[in-house]
Design a protein around this motif. Structure first.
Motif, PDB file in Angstrom:
ATOM      1  N   GLY A  37       0.852  -1.195   0.000  1.00 22.61           N
ATOM      2  CA  GLY A  37       0.000   0.000   0.000  1.00 22.61           C
ATOM      3  C   GLY A  37       0.881   1.235   0.000  1.00 22.61           C
ATOM      4  N   LYS A  38       0.289   2.390   0.237  1.00 20.35           N
ATOM      5  CA  LYS A  38       1.096   3.622   0.229  1.00 20.35           C
ATOM      6  C   LYS A  38       1.651   3.880   1.624  1.00 20.35           C
ATOM      7  N   LEU A  39       2.943   4.074   1.713  1.00 17.36           N
ATOM      8  CA  LEU A  39       3.582   4.278   3.014  1.00 17.36           C
ATOM      9  C   LEU A  39       3.855   5.772   3.224  1.00 17.36           C
ATOM     10  N   ARG A  40       3.668   6.212   4.455  1.00 22.10           N
ATOM     11  CA  ARG A  40       3.924   7.621   4.767  1.00 22.10           C
ATOM     12  C   ARG A  40       5.390   7.805   5.159  1.00 22.10           C
ATOM     13  N   ALA A  41       5.991   8.826   4.602  1.00 16.54           N
ATOM     14  CA  ALA A  41       7.401   9.071   4.944  1.00 16.54           C
ATOM     15  C   ALA A  41       7.739  10.530   4.699  1.00 16.54           C
TER      16      ALA A  41
END
Length: 217
Positions: A37-41
């Protein structure tokens, strides 16, 4: 404390409260098989220019992108990128270029070896400085195989080794299974963990310890 979670292949998320979160080598699920999925960074590091390592669309929000060597300081985290070339054949092109990143959270140093595929020289290893936690590719093919990974680990002498870039049940890539690496390291089995949390260098084991993470998807 600093926390390391694994999102499959060579992709990790490293974070510590009130400091920038770093995601390493986000990958294209279509190529790798699993989908984090989309990872926050706040920061994303890319070791080599391949879909299994450079899928910047897999990051949520606007992250600072590091795609090669240099020294960076973002949100209290120091990151040093060093070219340690994998494939000797491709020196002239960017495809064989591999950047190893040392990510320093308050003195705890994590080295992400990217898609390293050959054992670095003593000089290259010294250039990385002290490494507390090494994220090491172990699955062969385009990266270190189990025997070479073991050799690199003995050169780096980290306190903790977290294997990555190996074949799993959902892998679309032809990579050796983790068991081959564990056997090389003289281990029959290792308990897996959801994440690794470290408060400081004082809590590190004295002997190199292999720690295996569950995939967080």
């Amino acid at each position: 404390f600093m926390e390391i979670t694994w999102h499959g292949h060579s992709c990790f998320r490293i974070n510590e409260r009130s400091m920038a979160a770093v995601v390493t080598d986000p990958y294209d699920p279509a190529v790798v098989g699993s989908d984090p999925g989309k990872l926050r960074a706040e920061v994303v590091t890319v070791s080599c220019n391949k879909p299994a390592h450079n899928h910047l669309d897999g990051i949520r929000g606007k992250a600072f992108e590091i795609t090669g060597p240099g020294e960076y300081e973002i949100g209290g985290v120091f990151i040093t990128g060093v070219w340690i070339n994998g494939s000797k054949k491709q020196k002239s092109s960017d495809v064989g270029r591999n950047t190893v990143y040392v990510i320093d959270y308050n003195g705890l140093k994590v080295a992400h070896l990217g898609e390293l595929d050959s054992v670095p020289s003593q000089t290259e290893v010294e250039g990385l400085g002290e490494v507390n936690v090494a994220l090491v590719p172990v699955g062969g093919e385009s990266s270190l195989n189990a025997a070479k990974a073991a050799e690199v680990i003995s050169l780096l002498e980290p306190s903790i080794v977290i294997p990555m870039h190996y074949g799993t049940s959902e892998s679309k890539m032809k990579l050796d299974p983790l068991s081959k690496f564990l056997k090389e390291m003289g281990l029959t089995s290792v308990e897996t963990q959801e994440s690794i949390k470290l408060s400081s260098t004082n809590v590190l084991p004295e002997e190199t310890r292999v720690m295996v993470l569950d995939i967080s998807l």
